[in-house]
Design a protein around this motif. Structure first.
Motif, PDB file in Angstrom:
ATOM      1  N   GLU A   8       0.833  -1.203   0.000  1.00 41.80           N
ATOM      2  CA  GLU A   8       0.000   0.000   0.000  1.00 41.80           C
ATOM      3  C   GLU A   8       0.867   1.252   0.000  1.00 41.80           C
ATOM      4  OE1 GLU A   8      -3.808  -0.468   2.218  1.00 41.80           O
ATOM      5  OE2 GLU A   8      -2.830  -2.301   2.908  1.00 41.80           O
ATOM      6  N   TRP A  14      -0.524  -0.500  -5.619  1.00 43.57           N
ATOM      7  CA  TRP A  14      -1.718  -0.491  -6.446  1.00 43.57           C
ATOM      8  C   TRP A  14      -2.239   0.938  -6.463  1.00 43.57           C
ATOM      9  CZ3 TRP A  14      -3.893  -3.790  -9.651  1.00 43.57           C
ATOM     10  CH2 TRP A  14      -5.188  -3.492 -10.110  1.00 43.57           C
ATOM     11  N   PRO A  15      -2.711   1.514  -7.521  1.00 44.36           N
ATOM     12  CA  PRO A  15      -2.912   1.002  -8.872  1.00 44.36           C
ATOM     13  C   PRO A  15      -1.748   1.292  -9.824  1.00 44.36           C
ATOM     14  CG  PRO A  15      -4.068   3.057  -8.699  1.00 44.36           C
ATOM     15  CD  PRO A  15      -3.417   2.799  -7.353  1.00 44.36           C
ATOM     16  N   ASP A  16      -0.602   1.779  -9.296  1.00 45.72           N
ATOM     17  CA  ASP A  16       0.542   2.072 -10.159  1.00 45.72           C
ATOM     18  C   ASP A  16       0.996   0.847 -10.951  1.00 45.72           C
ATOM     19  OD1 ASP A  16       0.402   4.564  -9.012  1.00 45.72           O
ATOM     20  OD2 ASP A  16       2.170   4.282  -7.736  1.00 45.72           O
ATOM     21  N   LEU A  18      -0.682  -1.147 -12.663  1.00 48.76           N
ATOM     22  CA  LEU A  18      -1.393  -1.276 -13.936  1.00 48.76           C
ATOM     23  C   LEU A  18      -0.586  -0.713 -15.101  1.00 48.76           C
ATOM     24  CD1 LEU A  18      -5.033  -0.440 -12.858  1.00 48.76           C
ATOM     25  CD2 LEU A  18      -4.063  -2.685 -13.378  1.00 48.76           C
ATOM     26  N   ILE A  70      -8.916  -3.470  -5.380  1.00 49.81           N
ATOM     27  CA  ILE A  70      -8.506  -4.095  -6.644  1.00 49.81           C
ATOM     28  C   ILE A  70      -9.733  -4.660  -7.364  1.00 49.81           C
ATOM     29  CG2 ILE A  70      -7.240  -6.045  -7.632  1.00 49.81           C
ATOM     30  CD1 ILE A  70      -5.079  -5.492  -5.456  1.00 49.81           C
ATOM     31  N   ASP A  73     -11.718  -1.666  -8.721  1.00 50.95           N
ATOM     32  CA  ASP A  73     -11.022  -0.984  -9.814  1.00 50.95           C
ATOM     33  C   ASP A  73     -11.055  -1.795 -11.104  1.00 50.95           C
ATOM     34  OD1 ASP A  73     -10.381   1.070  -8.074  1.00 50.95           O
ATOM     35  OD2 ASP A  73      -8.229   0.611  -7.998  1.00 50.95           O
ATOM     36  N   LEU A  74     -10.941  -3.108 -10.975  1.00 52.84           N
ATOM     37  CA  LEU A  74     -10.904  -3.967 -12.160  1.00 52.84           C
ATOM     38  C   LEU A  74     -12.282  -4.435 -12.601  1.00 52.84           C
ATOM     39  CD1 LEU A  74      -7.772  -6.171 -11.370  1.00 52.84           C
ATOM     40  CD2 LEU A  74      -7.918  -4.149 -12.851  1.00 52.84           C
ATOM     41  N   GLY A  89      -3.521  -2.626 -18.646  1.00 51.23           N
ATOM     42  CA  GLY A  89      -4.310  -2.017 -17.582  1.00 51.23           C
ATOM     43  C   GLY A  89      -5.729  -2.521 -17.421  1.00 51.23           C
ATOM     44  N   LYS A  90      -6.140  -3.468 -18.237  1.00 50.66           N
ATOM     45  CA  LYS A  90      -7.519  -3.980 -18.198  1.00 50.66           C
ATOM     46  C   LYS A  90      -7.531  -5.480 -17.933  1.00 50.66           C
ATOM     47  CE  LYS A  90      -9.169  -0.039 -19.757  1.00 50.66           C
ATOM     48  NZ  LYS A  90      -9.451   0.950 -18.793  1.00 50.66           N
TER      49      LYS A  90
END
Length: 128
Positions: A8, A14-16, A18, A70, A73-74, A89-90
């Motif tokens: 963290e 996260w989210p770096d 991606l 996560i 976000d996803l 990123g997806k």
């Protein structure tokens, strides 16, 4: 194979992640679950076939909030154990529990490799 813990704060945040690689794998692990232990063995065994694909792990017990972020976000519902293959990123594929198999992971990575790395599969030799 090294499975890199998601943090963290620090290096693997996260989210770096991606944007850190065109193709990567997120592995959600529970240190108190037998199915997670089996899944971790499967995930570790893909390194020879996919050495350029970083694998990041989130501990769903000690990092419950991060695991939920996560998932949100996803747009992939939380399960544990779970693997999520991410291209550019997806999320492009995920599996959970005893459906996490090394052979399946390798096949899915090969399937999306062209889009993520710009690699093309070699055409089969033609009969002359």
């Amino acid at each position: 194979m090294t499975i890199i813990p998601i943090s963290e704060t620090g290096d693997h945040v996260w989210p770096d992640l991606l944007a850190s690689a065109p193709l990567l794998l997120i592995y959600k692990h529970s240190p108190i679950c037998g199915a997670s232990a089996a899944a971790r063995t499967e995930v570790r065994s893909i390194h020879a076939a996919a050495p350029r694909v970083p694998v990041y792990q989130v501990d769903v017990i000690h990092q419950r909030g991060l695991s939920s972020v996560i998932a949100a976000d996803l747009g992939v519902g939380h399960e544990s154990p779970q693997v999520i293959l991410i291209c550019n990123g997806k999320p492009v594929w995920n599996a959970s529990h005893f459906r996490i198999k090394a052979a399946t992971l390798v096949d899915e990575i090969a399937r999306v490799r062209e889009a993520c790395f710009g690699e093309r599969r070699s055409p089969a030799p033609s009969a002359a």
